[in-house]
Design a protein around this motif. Sequence first.
Motif, short mmCIF file in Angstrom:
data_model
loop_
_atom_site.label_atom_id
_atom_site.label_comp_id
_atom_site.label_asym_id
_atom_site.label_seq_id
_atom_site.Cartn_x
_atom_site.Cartn_y
_atom_site.Cartn_z
N SER A 118 0.82 -1.22 0.00
CA SER A 118 0.00 0.00 0.00
C SER A 118 0.85 1.26 0.00
CB SER A 118 -0.94 0.00 1.21
OG SER A 118 -0.22 0.18 2.42
N TRP A 119 2.14 1.13 0.28
CA TRP A 119 3.02 2.30 0.31
C TRP A 119 3.69 2.57 -1.04
CZ3 TRP A 119 3.56 5.79 4.21
CH2 TRP A 119 2.92 5.48 5.40
N LEU A 120 3.48 1.71 -2.00
CA LEU A 120 4.13 1.88 -3.30
C LEU A 120 3.41 2.96 -4.12
CD1 LEU A 120 4.73 -1.86 -4.28
CD2 LEU A 120 6.22 -0.32 -2.97
N ASP A 121 4.20 3.69 -4.91
CA ASP A 121 3.67 4.66 -5.88
C ASP A 121 2.79 5.72 -5.22
OD1 ASP A 121 5.01 3.37 -7.95
OD2 ASP A 121 3.33 2.03 -8.34
N ARG A 122 3.20 6.17 -4.04
CA ARG A 122 2.53 7.27 -3.37
C ARG A 122 3.51 8.42 -3.18
NH1 ARG A 122 -2.37 6.21 -0.82
NH2 ARG A 122 -2.97 4.01 -0.84
N GLU A 123 3.00 9.64 -3.26
CA GLU A 123 3.82 10.80 -2.95
C GLU A 123 3.92 10.89 -1.43
OE1 GLU A 123 1.75 10.97 -5.85
OE2 GLU A 123 3.76 10.55 -6.62
N LEU A 124 5.16 10.84 -0.93
CA LEU A 124 5.38 10.76 0.50
C LEU A 124 6.10 11.99 1.02
CD1 LEU A 124 6.58 7.04 0.75
CD2 LEU A 124 4.25 7.93 1.07
N GLY A 125 5.61 12.49 2.15
CA GLY A 125 6.31 13.52 2.89
C GLY A 125 7.06 12.91 4.05
N LEU A 126 7.55 13.74 4.93
CA LEU A 126 8.38 13.28 6.04
C LEU A 126 8.04 14.05 7.30
CD1 LEU A 126 10.99 11.30 6.12
CD2 LEU A 126 12.20 13.42 6.61
N SER A 127 8.06 13.35 8.43
CA SER A 127 7.80 14.02 9.71
C SER A 127 8.49 13.26 10.82
CB SER A 127 6.29 14.12 9.98
OG SER A 127 5.72 12.82 10.05
N GLY A 128 8.53 13.87 12.00
CA GLY A 128 9.14 13.25 13.16
C GLY A 128 9.80 14.28 14.05
N ARG A 129 10.84 13.84 14.78
CA ARG A 129 11.54 14.78 15.65
C ARG A 129 13.05 14.62 15.50
NH1 ARG A 129 11.22 12.85 22.04
NH2 ARG A 129 11.98 10.71 21.73
N LEU A 130 13.73 15.72 15.80
CA LEU A 130 15.18 15.79 15.74
C LEU A 130 15.73 16.10 17.13
CD1 LEU A 130 15.50 18.11 12.59
CD2 LEU A 130 15.38 15.61 12.62
N SER A 131 16.91 15.57 17.43
CA SER A 131 17.69 16.01 18.59
C SER A 131 18.82 16.89 18.07
CB SER A 131 18.26 14.81 19.35
OG SER A 131 17.24 14.13 20.03
N VAL A 132 18.88 18.09 18.59
CA VAL A 132 19.79 19.10 18.05
C VAL A 132 20.69 19.62 19.16
CG1 VAL A 132 19.94 21.29 16.82
CG2 VAL A 132 18.02 19.75 16.38
N ARG A 133 21.97 19.71 18.87
CA ARG A 133 22.90 20.28 19.84
C ARG A 133 22.71 21.79 19.93
NH1 ARG A 133 29.47 19.30 20.39
NH2 ARG A 133 29.76 20.71 22.16
N ASP A 134 22.61 22.27 21.16
CA ASP A 134 22.46 23.70 21.41
C ASP A 134 23.47 24.06 22.49
OD1 ASP A 134 21.71 26.29 21.71
OD2 ASP A 134 19.64 25.88 22.32
N GLY A 135 24.69 24.39 22.07
CA GLY A 135 25.76 24.61 23.03
C GLY A 135 26.14 23.30 23.68
N ASN A 136 26.01 23.23 24.99
CA ASN A 136 26.31 22.00 25.72
C ASN A 136 25.05 21.24 26.12
OD1 ASN A 136 29.15 22.27 25.67
ND2 ASN A 136 29.05 23.75 27.36
N THR A 137 23.94 21.57 25.50
CA THR A 137 22.68 20.87 25.79
C THR A 137 22.10 20.32 24.49
OG1 THR A 137 21.34 22.88 25.51
CG2 THR A 137 22.22 22.43 27.72
N VAL A 138 21.09 19.49 24.65
CA VAL A 138 20.38 18.91 23.50
C VAL A 138 18.93 19.33 23.59
CG1 VAL A 138 19.72 16.80 22.32
CG2 VAL A 138 21.96 16.94 23.44
N ARG A 139 18.40 19.83 22.50
CA ARG A 139 16.99 20.22 22.46
C ARG A 139 16.27 19.41 21.40
NH1 ARG A 139 15.97 23.97 18.24
NH2 ARG A 139 17.89 24.78 17.27
N GLU A 140 14.97 19.32 21.56
CA GLU A 140 14.12 18.56 20.63
C GLU A 140 13.42 19.53 19.69
OE1 GLU A 140 9.81 16.44 21.08
OE2 GLU A 140 11.34 15.84 22.53
N LYS A 141 13.29 19.12 18.44
CA LYS A 141 12.59 19.95 17.46
C LYS A 141 11.76 19.04 16.55
CE LYS A 141 13.30 23.52 13.92
NZ LYS A 141 12.48 24.56 14.59
N LEU A 142 10.48 19.35 16.42
CA LEU A 142 9.64 18.61 15.49
C LEU A 142 9.89 19.10 14.07
CD1 LEU A 142 6.18 18.15 17.22
CD2 LEU A 142 8.28 16.84 17.46
N VAL A 143 9.78 18.19 13.13
CA VAL A 143 9.97 18.54 11.73
C VAL A 143 8.84 17.93 10.92
CG1 VAL A 143 11.45 16.53 11.30
CG2 VAL A 143 11.60 18.51 9.79
N ARG A 144 8.44 18.65 9.89
CA ARG A 144 7.38 18.18 9.01
C ARG A 144 7.63 18.74 7.62
NH1 ARG A 144 0.85 18.77 10.02
NH2 ARG A 144 0.18 18.09 7.94
#
Length: 431
Positions: A118-144
Amino acid sequence: MPVSTTAATATGLCAFIDESPSPFHVCRTLAAELDANGFTRLDESASWPADGPSKHYVVRGASLIAWASADAAGVTPFRVVGAHTDSPNLRVKQHPDLTSAGWQLVGLEPYGGAWLNSWLDRELGLSGRLSVRDGNTVREKLVRIDEPILRVPQLAIHLSDDRKGVTLDPQRHVNAVWGVGGEPRSFLAFVAEHAEVDPAALLGWELMTHDLAPSRIVGRDQDLVSAPRLDNQGTCYAGLHAFLAASAEPGAAIPVFATFDHEEVGSQSDRGAQSDLLPTVLERIVLSRGGDRSEYFAALAGSVCASGDMAHATHPNYAERHEPAHRIQVNGGPVLKVNQNLRYATDAVGAGAFALACAQAGVPLQRYVHRADLPCGSTIGPMTAAGTGMTTVDVGAAQLAMHSAREMMGAADVAAYAAALAAFLTPAVTG
């Protein structure tokens, strides 16, 4: 418009699903509605307020639990509606950049029991979350990314062995095309740029594909919903409506809405239904109301949970694959799910609680049993029952094409499902 001011509708469900392409986005959508209805988010790592009437929720990753209480004391049982936020899909591997026959590919792998064809031949986007370095800490960021950047192409029928199709190998056949020719690009750098993140600061990711076709009301009489992720965002949406409609009355059971990630892969994680999340939150609710651990166990003994997940409607083209004495119809009302081998947690007591809720809500009840000669799927119900000792009943709304990239349910079932769950959450009030 806040969810609590309107009835649950098929159109509202479509909007909810389109706003929530990943489990992390499901929680963000739920949290926004809870915020709009006067709920306050609590931090698990902080002390919780020991106050009177309260409306709170917590988020752990892609799981969320919300509750409302009308008073501050007493051994008060819980009424819980449970659901899961994740759905089967194709997810990005840790080293996604691939090339083959001049094509630039993104390495994907199935999550859960995805119906791969059912996933074949469909236009697909992307989503989820990222862990990003922010100085000496890690922050979360959603992406879509709601752009058609990925596509998993089908093999031409002329190249198959017998023109009857191919058996898909999840290792070789579900990688997505995203470019051809030229210099290879870093897929993760592309994602980071879309998220306005320095690619060098990207430390971790949970990324998944989603079908870009919008959810729709379909059918001759506009009485069906065609959408991705009905399993189990159908319950997330109906459960949220039910929870916001439930009245927290002094002395009555405390309504709780619990949504968990990772159901499709067994729930054994820090935030799945097998984790300590629900028992911990329930105990902290009791403690914040001045109770102790003994009163917590007493509260559990009187509590009931409705484990909500979607149910199999009888398929018109494969009717023989269903139990002949238990036909399930879309737009036929909520479904009570029973399995003698405890793939569902329903027992007579739980069945009675939900049947009464349906009667009080004025909606019909259907009873589902899986064919005895076919393996039955499971839910968060059995593990919730085992982990808390609560009476637990498995329920759902009927649908076709479960675990497909695109699923279908009855439009009228959205409101009926929400009404039954609302009556379940407030038995003392609706009785």
